[in-house]
Design an enzyme around this catalytic site. Sequence first.
Site, mmCIF file in Angstrom:
data_model
loop_
_atom_site.group_PDB
_atom_site.id
_atom_site.type_symbol
_atom_site.label_atom_id
_atom_site.label_comp_id
_atom_site.label_asym_id
_atom_site.label_seq_id
_atom_site.Cartn_x
_atom_site.Cartn_y
_atom_site.Cartn_z
ATOM 1 N N SER A 93 0.754 -0.711 0.117
ATOM 2 C CA SER A 93 -0.247 -0.358 -0.060
ATOM 3 C C SER A 93 1.022 1.288 0.341
ATOM 4 C CB SER A 93 -1.261 0.141 1.304
ATOM 5 O OG SER A 93 -1.856 0.909 1.122
ATOM 6 N N ASP A 113 -5.891 -3.843 -2.422
ATOM 7 C CA ASP A 113 -4.637 -3.357 -1.295
ATOM 8 C C ASP A 113 -3.932 -5.209 -0.673
ATOM 9 O OD1 ASP A 113 -3.466 -2.450 1.261
ATOM 10 O OD2 ASP A 113 -4.750 -0.313 0.293
#
Length: 297
Positions: free
Chosen positions: A45, A179
Amino acid sequence: MQINKNLKWALVLSGGGAKGIAHIGVLKALAEMGAPQPSLIVGTSMGAIVGGLYATGMSIEELLHFTLERFDIAEYLDSFVFKMNGPVGKVLQTGQILGSFTTKRGIDSGRQLLKLFEGMTENKTFADTRIPFRCNAVDLLSGKEVVFDSGPLARAMRASMSFPVFFEPLIDDGCCFVDGGLIDNMPTHIAREAGFRRILAVDVYCFKGLPLSVLNTGSQIVYRSLEMAIHQMGQKSSKYATLTLYAGDDTSAFNFFRKKELIVVGERAVQDNKRRLTAFFSTGITAQLALRQMKNE
Protein backbone atom coordinates in the site's frame (compact mmCIF):
# COMPACT_ATOMS: atom_id res chain seq x y z
CA MET A 1 29.20 -1.76 18.53
CA GLN A 2 29.96 -0.23 15.15
CA ILE A 3 27.65 0.00 12.13
CA ASN A 4 28.65 -2.37 9.36
CA LYS A 5 28.42 -0.40 6.09
CA ASN A 6 28.40 -3.64 4.08
CA LEU A 7 25.57 -5.31 6.00
CA LYS A 8 22.95 -7.08 3.87
CA TRP A 9 19.51 -6.34 5.25
CA ALA A 10 15.90 -5.92 4.14
CA LEU A 11 13.53 -3.02 4.86
CA VAL A 12 9.79 -3.77 5.07
CA LEU A 13 7.33 -0.85 5.01
CA SER A 14 3.73 -1.31 6.14
CA GLY A 15 0.61 0.22 4.68
CA GLY A 16 -1.39 2.90 6.44
CA GLY A 17 -2.67 5.50 3.98
CA ALA A 18 -1.50 9.00 4.88
CA LYS A 19 0.29 7.56 7.92
CA GLY A 20 2.78 6.05 5.45
CA ILE A 21 4.30 9.50 4.92
CA ALA A 22 6.15 8.71 8.16
CA HIS A 23 8.21 6.20 6.16
CA ILE A 24 9.99 9.15 4.53
CA GLY A 25 11.01 10.43 7.96
CA VAL A 26 12.32 6.97 8.83
CA LEU A 27 14.42 6.85 5.65
CA LYS A 28 15.77 10.35 6.35
CA ALA A 29 16.76 9.54 9.93
CA LEU A 30 18.34 6.20 8.99
CA ALA A 31 20.53 7.97 6.43
CA GLU A 32 21.51 10.60 8.99
CA MET A 33 22.62 7.94 11.50
CA GLY A 34 24.85 6.37 8.85
CA ALA A 35 22.86 3.21 8.17
CA PRO A 36 23.83 1.26 5.05
CA GLN A 37 21.44 1.16 2.11
CA PRO A 38 18.97 -1.73 2.30
CA SER A 39 19.69 -4.69 0.04
CA LEU A 40 15.96 -5.22 -0.50
CA ILE A 41 12.87 -3.06 0.03
CA VAL A 42 9.44 -4.62 0.50
CA GLY A 43 6.26 -2.58 0.82
CA THR A 44 2.51 -2.75 0.81
CA SER A 45 0.00 0.00 0.00
CA MET A 46 1.54 3.36 1.01
CA GLY A 47 4.70 1.48 1.96
CA ALA A 48 4.84 0.21 -1.63
CA ILE A 49 4.63 3.77 -2.95
CA VAL A 50 7.36 5.23 -0.71
CA GLY A 51 9.51 2.10 -0.97
CA GLY A 52 9.07 1.84 -4.73
CA LEU A 53 10.05 5.46 -5.35
CA TYR A 54 13.09 5.18 -3.10
CA ALA A 55 14.10 1.93 -4.78
CA THR A 56 14.09 3.61 -8.21
CA GLY A 57 16.81 6.00 -7.06
CA MET A 58 14.85 8.99 -5.75
CA SER A 59 16.89 10.66 -3.04
CA ILE A 60 15.55 11.51 0.41
CA GLU A 61 15.71 15.18 -0.57
CA GLU A 62 13.60 14.55 -3.69
CA LEU A 63 11.02 12.58 -1.71
CA LEU A 64 10.82 15.34 0.90
CA HIS A 65 10.54 18.10 -1.71
CA PHE A 66 7.77 16.36 -3.62
CA THR A 67 5.81 15.44 -0.49
CA LEU A 68 6.09 18.80 1.26
CA GLU A 69 6.11 21.23 -1.67
CA ARG A 70 4.29 19.62 -4.58
CA PHE A 71 2.01 16.84 -3.38
CA ASP A 72 -1.70 17.63 -3.02
CA ILE A 73 -3.76 14.43 -2.95
CA ALA A 74 -6.82 16.21 -4.41
CA GLU A 75 -4.91 16.96 -7.61
CA TYR A 76 -4.44 13.25 -8.29
CA LEU A 77 -8.00 12.08 -7.71
CA ASP A 78 -10.61 12.20 -10.48
CA SER A 79 -13.54 12.04 -8.07
CA PHE A 80 -14.81 15.29 -6.52
CA VAL A 81 -16.07 13.26 -3.54
CA PHE A 82 -12.69 13.80 -1.87
CA LYS A 83 -12.50 17.50 -2.70
CA MET A 84 -15.58 19.14 -1.21
CA ASN A 85 -16.16 20.46 2.30
CA GLY A 86 -19.11 21.93 4.18
CA PRO A 87 -22.76 20.82 4.46
CA VAL A 88 -23.48 21.03 0.71
CA GLY A 89 -20.30 19.12 -0.04
CA LYS A 90 -21.30 16.37 2.37
CA VAL A 91 -24.69 15.96 0.66
CA LEU A 92 -23.05 15.76 -2.76
CA GLN A 93 -20.42 13.36 -1.43
CA THR A 94 -23.10 11.05 -0.05
CA GLY A 95 -24.90 11.04 -3.38
CA GLN A 96 -21.72 10.29 -5.31
CA ILE A 97 -20.69 7.51 -2.92
CA LEU A 98 -24.07 5.81 -3.26
CA GLY A 99 -23.90 6.23 -7.02
CA SER A 100 -20.39 4.80 -7.14
CA PHE A 101 -21.45 1.73 -5.17
CA THR A 102 -24.14 0.92 -7.72
CA THR A 103 -22.29 1.79 -10.96
CA LYS A 104 -18.54 1.49 -10.32
CA ARG A 105 -16.01 -0.71 -8.53
CA GLY A 106 -14.81 2.19 -6.37
CA ILE A 107 -15.28 5.88 -5.62
CA ASP A 108 -12.12 6.88 -7.51
CA SER A 109 -10.72 5.20 -10.62
CA GLY A 110 -7.07 5.63 -9.59
CA ARG A 111 -6.14 6.67 -13.13
CA GLN A 112 -4.57 9.97 -12.07
CA LEU A 113 -2.48 8.26 -9.41
CA LEU A 114 -1.28 5.67 -11.93
CA LYS A 115 -0.14 8.50 -14.23
CA LEU A 116 1.65 10.10 -11.30
CA PHE A 117 3.46 6.85 -10.47
CA GLU A 118 4.41 6.31 -14.12
CA GLY A 119 5.93 9.79 -14.27
CA MET A 120 7.77 9.57 -10.96
CA THR A 121 9.19 6.12 -11.72
CA GLU A 122 9.97 7.15 -15.32
CA ASN A 123 8.11 4.01 -16.42
CA LYS A 124 10.80 1.80 -14.91
CA THR A 125 10.32 -1.91 -14.36
CA PHE A 126 11.41 -3.94 -11.35
CA ALA A 127 14.56 -4.84 -13.29
CA ASP A 128 15.49 -1.14 -13.49
CA THR A 129 15.44 -0.29 -9.78
CA ARG A 130 18.60 0.78 -7.98
CA ILE A 131 17.60 -1.28 -4.94
CA PRO A 132 15.75 -4.60 -5.42
CA PHE A 133 12.08 -4.08 -4.63
CA ARG A 134 8.97 -6.19 -4.00
CA CYS A 135 5.36 -5.33 -3.14
CA ASN A 136 2.15 -7.26 -2.67
CA ALA A 137 -1.52 -7.05 -3.60
CA VAL A 138 -4.55 -9.30 -3.28
CA ASP A 139 -6.29 -10.88 -6.26
CA LEU A 140 -10.01 -10.81 -5.45
CA LEU A 141 -10.72 -13.56 -7.98
CA SER A 142 -8.44 -16.19 -6.44
CA GLY A 143 -8.39 -14.70 -2.93
CA LYS A 144 -4.60 -15.04 -2.86
CA GLU A 145 -1.70 -12.71 -2.16
CA VAL A 146 0.34 -11.80 -5.25
CA VAL A 147 3.94 -10.66 -4.86
CA PHE A 148 5.16 -8.35 -7.61
CA ASP A 149 8.81 -8.72 -8.60
CA SER A 150 8.71 -8.04 -12.34
CA GLY A 151 6.94 -5.84 -14.88
CA PRO A 152 6.04 -2.13 -14.68
CA LEU A 153 6.74 -0.70 -11.25
CA ALA A 154 3.95 1.91 -11.40
CA ARG A 155 1.21 -0.66 -12.04
CA ALA A 156 2.41 -2.81 -9.14
CA MET A 157 2.35 0.22 -6.81
CA ARG A 158 -1.14 1.13 -8.04
CA ALA A 159 -2.33 -2.45 -7.44
CA SER A 160 -0.87 -2.53 -3.94
CA MET A 161 -2.66 0.69 -2.85
CA SER A 162 -6.15 -0.13 -4.21
CA PHE A 163 -8.03 0.15 -0.92
CA PRO A 164 -11.54 -1.33 -1.46
CA VAL A 165 -14.46 1.07 -1.88
CA PHE A 166 -12.21 4.13 -2.13
CA PHE A 167 -10.24 3.04 -5.22
CA GLU A 168 -11.25 0.79 -8.07
CA PRO A 169 -9.26 -2.45 -8.21
CA LEU A 170 -6.53 -2.66 -10.84
CA ILE A 171 -7.61 -5.15 -13.48
CA ASP A 172 -4.51 -6.70 -15.01
CA ASP A 173 -3.42 -10.03 -16.46
CA GLY A 174 -6.72 -11.73 -15.62
CA CYS A 175 -6.60 -10.58 -11.99
CA CYS A 176 -8.56 -8.05 -9.93
CA PHE A 177 -6.02 -6.47 -7.58
CA VAL A 178 -6.81 -4.67 -4.32
CA ASP A 179 -4.72 -3.35 -1.44
CA GLY A 180 -2.04 -5.79 -0.29
CA GLY A 181 -2.61 -4.78 3.32
CA LEU A 182 -5.89 -6.70 3.35
CA ILE A 183 -3.99 -9.97 3.44
CA ASP A 184 -0.59 -8.90 4.84
CA ASN A 185 0.06 -5.33 5.96
CA MET A 186 3.59 -6.19 7.09
CA PRO A 187 4.87 -8.65 4.45
CA THR A 188 8.11 -9.61 6.18
CA HIS A 189 7.68 -13.13 4.77
CA ILE A 190 8.65 -11.76 1.33
CA ALA A 191 12.05 -10.68 2.66
CA ARG A 192 12.43 -13.95 4.55
CA GLU A 193 11.67 -15.99 1.45
CA ALA A 194 14.22 -13.92 -0.48
CA GLY A 195 16.88 -15.22 1.92
CA PHE A 196 17.18 -12.30 4.35
CA ARG A 197 17.61 -12.90 8.06
CA ARG A 198 18.28 -9.29 9.09
CA ILE A 199 14.90 -7.60 8.55
CA LEU A 200 13.85 -4.14 9.73
CA ALA A 201 10.07 -3.59 9.69
CA VAL A 202 8.40 -0.18 9.98
CA ASP A 203 4.81 -0.20 11.20
CA VAL A 204 2.91 3.08 10.77
CA TYR A 205 -0.56 1.70 11.45
CA CYS A 206 -0.57 2.14 15.25
CA PHE A 207 -3.92 0.48 15.91
CA LYS A 208 -5.63 1.82 19.07
CA GLY A 209 -8.91 1.48 20.90
CA LEU A 210 -11.82 3.81 20.11
CA PRO A 211 -14.78 5.18 22.07
CA LEU A 212 -18.26 4.15 20.93
CA SER A 213 -19.05 7.80 20.12
CA VAL A 214 -16.97 7.71 16.93
CA LEU A 215 -18.79 4.72 15.44
CA ASN A 216 -21.98 6.40 14.32
CA THR A 217 -22.39 5.29 10.71
CA GLY A 218 -22.24 2.10 8.72
CA SER A 219 -19.22 3.35 6.77
CA GLN A 220 -17.31 4.04 10.01
CA ILE A 221 -18.07 0.52 11.25
CA VAL A 222 -16.99 -1.04 7.93
CA TYR A 223 -13.73 0.92 7.91
CA ARG A 224 -13.03 0.06 11.56
CA SER A 225 -13.64 -3.62 10.78
CA LEU A 226 -11.12 -3.44 7.93
CA GLU A 227 -8.64 -1.71 10.25
CA MET A 228 -8.96 -4.53 12.77
CA ALA A 229 -8.43 -7.22 10.13
CA ILE A 230 -5.39 -5.39 8.69
CA HIS A 231 -3.91 -4.93 12.16
CA GLN A 232 -4.27 -8.61 13.02
CA MET A 233 -2.65 -9.67 9.75
CA GLY A 234 0.26 -7.31 10.35
CA GLN A 235 0.79 -8.59 13.89
CA LYS A 236 1.04 -12.17 12.70
CA SER A 237 3.44 -11.34 9.88
CA SER A 238 5.83 -9.16 11.89
CA LYS A 239 7.24 -12.28 13.61
CA TYR A 240 9.86 -12.56 10.87
CA ALA A 241 11.24 -9.10 11.59
CA THR A 242 14.52 -8.79 13.48
CA LEU A 243 13.43 -5.36 14.69
CA THR A 244 10.14 -3.48 14.29
CA LEU A 245 9.90 0.31 14.52
CA TYR A 246 6.51 1.77 15.37
CA ALA A 247 6.20 5.09 13.55
CA GLY A 248 2.55 6.03 13.90
CA ASP A 249 0.28 8.43 15.74
CA ASP A 250 -3.43 9.27 15.84
CA THR A 251 -3.47 10.75 12.34
CA SER A 252 -6.29 9.42 10.17
CA ALA A 253 -5.26 7.24 7.25
CA PHE A 254 -7.03 9.81 5.02
CA ASN A 255 -5.43 12.96 6.47
CA PHE A 256 -2.78 13.96 3.93
CA PHE A 257 -2.52 17.47 5.39
CA ARG A 258 -0.23 16.59 8.33
CA LYS A 259 2.74 15.83 6.09
CA LYS A 260 5.38 17.69 8.13
CA GLU A 261 4.16 16.20 11.39
CA LEU A 262 4.15 12.66 9.98
CA ILE A 263 7.71 12.99 8.69
CA VAL A 264 8.75 14.06 12.19
CA VAL A 265 6.95 11.00 13.61
CA GLY A 266 9.12 8.80 11.37
CA GLU A 267 12.31 10.62 12.36
CA ARG A 268 11.46 10.30 16.04
CA ALA A 269 10.89 6.54 15.72
CA VAL A 270 14.51 6.18 14.59
CA GLN A 271 15.91 8.61 17.14
CA ASP A 272 14.10 6.85 19.99
CA ASN A 273 15.52 3.48 18.93
CA LYS A 274 19.13 4.33 18.11
CA ARG A 275 20.54 1.75 20.51
CA ARG A 276 18.45 -1.02 18.96
CA LEU A 277 19.21 0.18 15.44
CA THR A 278 22.95 0.33 16.10
CA ALA A 279 22.79 -3.30 17.19
CA PHE A 280 20.70 -4.15 14.13
CA PHE A 281 23.28 -2.65 11.76
CA SER A 282 26.26 -4.13 13.60
CA THR A 283 27.90 -7.55 13.46
CA GLY A 284 29.80 -9.62 16.00
CA ILE A 285 28.99 -11.28 19.28
CA THR A 286 27.99 -8.08 21.10
CA ALA A 287 25.51 -7.18 18.38
CA GLN A 288 24.08 -10.72 18.33
CA LEU A 289 23.54 -10.66 22.08
CA ALA A 290 21.88 -7.26 21.84
CA LEU A 291 19.59 -8.49 19.08
CA ARG A 292 18.56 -11.52 21.15
CA GLN A 293 17.84 -9.27 24.10
CA MET A 294 15.64 -7.05 21.89
CA LYS A 295 13.58 -10.07 20.91
CA ASN A 296 12.82 -10.69 24.57
CA GLU A 297 12.03 -7.08 25.48
